[in-house]
Design a protein around this motif. Structure first.
Motif, PDB file in Angstrom:
ATOM      1  N   GLN A 176       4.346   1.779  -2.010  1.00 21.18           N
ATOM      2  CA  GLN A 176       3.875   1.292  -0.714  1.00 21.18           C
ATOM      3  C   GLN A 176       4.873   1.492   0.420  1.00 21.18           C
ATOM      4  O   GLN A 176       4.517   1.296   1.575  1.00 21.18           O
ATOM      5  CB  GLN A 176       3.531  -0.201  -0.800  1.00 21.18           C
ATOM      6  CG  GLN A 176       2.303  -0.504  -1.633  1.00 21.18           C
ATOM      7  CD  GLN A 176       1.043   0.114  -1.090  1.00 21.18           C
ATOM      8  OE1 GLN A 176       0.321   0.783  -1.823  1.00 21.18           O
ATOM      9  NE2 GLN A 176       0.760  -0.059   0.172  1.00 21.18           N
ATOM     10  N   LYS A 179       2.623   2.273   3.452  1.00 18.24           N
ATOM     11  CA  LYS A 179       1.296   2.841   3.233  1.00 18.24           C
ATOM     12  C   LYS A 179       0.271   1.737   3.476  1.00 18.24           C
ATOM     13  O   LYS A 179       0.336   0.673   2.870  1.00 18.24           O
ATOM     14  CB  LYS A 179       1.155   3.380   1.813  1.00 18.24           C
ATOM     15  CG  LYS A 179      -0.096   4.217   1.630  1.00 18.24           C
ATOM     16  CD  LYS A 179      -0.404   4.558   0.193  1.00 18.24           C
ATOM     17  CE  LYS A 179       0.618   5.406  -0.463  1.00 18.24           C
ATOM     18  NZ  LYS A 179       0.173   5.828  -1.825  1.00 18.24           N
ATOM     19  N   ASP A 180      -0.638   1.996   4.381  1.00 12.48           N
ATOM     20  CA  ASP A 180      -1.679   1.034   4.726  1.00 12.48           C
ATOM     21  C   ASP A 180      -3.025   1.728   4.562  1.00 12.48           C
ATOM     22  O   ASP A 180      -3.302   2.707   5.272  1.00 12.48           O
ATOM     23  CB  ASP A 180      -1.470   0.556   6.164  1.00 12.48           C
ATOM     24  CG  ASP A 180      -2.304  -0.645   6.518  1.00 12.48           C
ATOM     25  OD1 ASP A 180      -2.901  -1.252   5.609  1.00 12.48           O
ATOM     26  OD2 ASP A 180      -2.362  -0.987   7.709  1.00 12.48           O
ATOM     27  N   ASN A 181      -3.828   1.255   3.620  1.00 15.52           N
ATOM     28  CA  ASN A 181      -5.120   1.892   3.321  1.00 15.52           C
ATOM     29  C   ASN A 181      -4.964   3.380   3.035  1.00 15.52           C
ATOM     30  O   ASN A 181      -5.739   4.208   3.514  1.00 15.52           O
ATOM     31  CB  ASN A 181      -6.121   1.667   4.456  1.00 15.52           C
ATOM     32  CG  ASN A 181      -6.514   0.219   4.598  1.00 15.52           C
ATOM     33  OD1 ASN A 181      -6.696  -0.471   3.599  1.00 15.52           O
ATOM     34  ND2 ASN A 181      -6.622  -0.245   5.825  1.00 15.52           N
ATOM     35  N   GLY A 182      -3.918   3.727   2.285  1.00 14.25           N
ATOM     36  CA  GLY A 182      -3.697   5.107   1.875  1.00 14.25           C
ATOM     37  C   GLY A 182      -3.032   5.991   2.907  1.00 14.25           C
ATOM     38  O   GLY A 182      -2.828   7.170   2.670  1.00 14.25           O
ATOM     39  N   LYS A 183      -2.674   5.451   4.070  1.00 18.38           N
ATOM     40  CA  LYS A 183      -2.071   6.251   5.143  1.00 18.38           C
ATOM     41  C   LYS A 183      -0.641   5.789   5.392  1.00 18.38           C
ATOM     42  O   LYS A 183      -0.393   4.607   5.596  1.00 18.38           O
ATOM     43  CB  LYS A 183      -2.902   6.109   6.415  1.00 18.38           C
ATOM     44  CG  LYS A 183      -2.387   6.939   7.568  1.00 18.38           C
ATOM     45  CD  LYS A 183      -3.408   6.981   8.677  1.00 18.38           C
ATOM     46  CE  LYS A 183      -2.949   7.644   9.935  1.00 18.38           C
ATOM     47  NZ  LYS A 183      -2.146   8.810   9.838  1.00 18.38           N
TER      48      LYS A 183
END
Length: 155
Positions: free
Chosen positions: A114, A133-137
């Motif tokens: 993360q 990493k936030d929602n895969g981004k």
């Protein structure tokens, strides 16, 4: 004969889909590097789209600038997300061409599940960047920098 043709066709088609999927899936290391390059390009060219897609709205950025007269480093400034976007807009308004050989380097230092860290070398100095990493981004959360770049960075 028809079975062999069908099998060959299916094997080729499956292989093509697998290769395409592999090419479309970028590693986290590549995605972290891309986020940092968007950050750097955004500040270099004034591209606010790149700033917005690479930096979290809760950005915390600050750094130290060396006084040319005294040689001392002092805390220079804090920059928020809104200030980063405003800075990029000012750069875009000036519409300057970047000089040849301008420092532009991204080194990914560590990538975990993360969080990640990277080092960016730019005309203003060196930035150490923390991403999450936030929602895969992958997005930049924090930056601490030192400038000017008055020595060759260590390897």
């Amino acid at each position: 004969m028809k079975r062999r043709i069908l099998f060959t066709f299916l094997a080729c088609f499956t292989s093509l889909l697998y290769t395409k999927a592999q090419n479309e899936q970028k590693t986290d290391q590549v995605l972290v590097a891309e986020a940092c390059m968007d950050y750097l390009d955004g500040f270099y060219t004034g591209d606010t789209t790149k700033i917005i897609r690479s930096i979290k709205p809760r950005l915390h950025k600050f750094g130290f600038w060396k006084n040319k007269e005294t040689g001392e480093y002092k805390l220079d400034s804090y920059m928020t997300f809104d200030e980063a976007v405003a800075y990029a807009k000012k750069v875009a308004e000036k519409n300057r061409t970047l000089p040849e050989g301008i420092p532009k380097k991204v080194e990914v230092l560590d990538v975990m599940n993360q969080i990640a860290s990277a080092k960016v070398t730019a005309w203003w100095g060196t930035d150490y960047i923390l991403l999450a990493k936030d929602n895969g981004k992958w997005m930049i959360e924090q930056v601490i920098w030192e400038g000017p770049l008055d020595r060759k960075p260590s390897n």
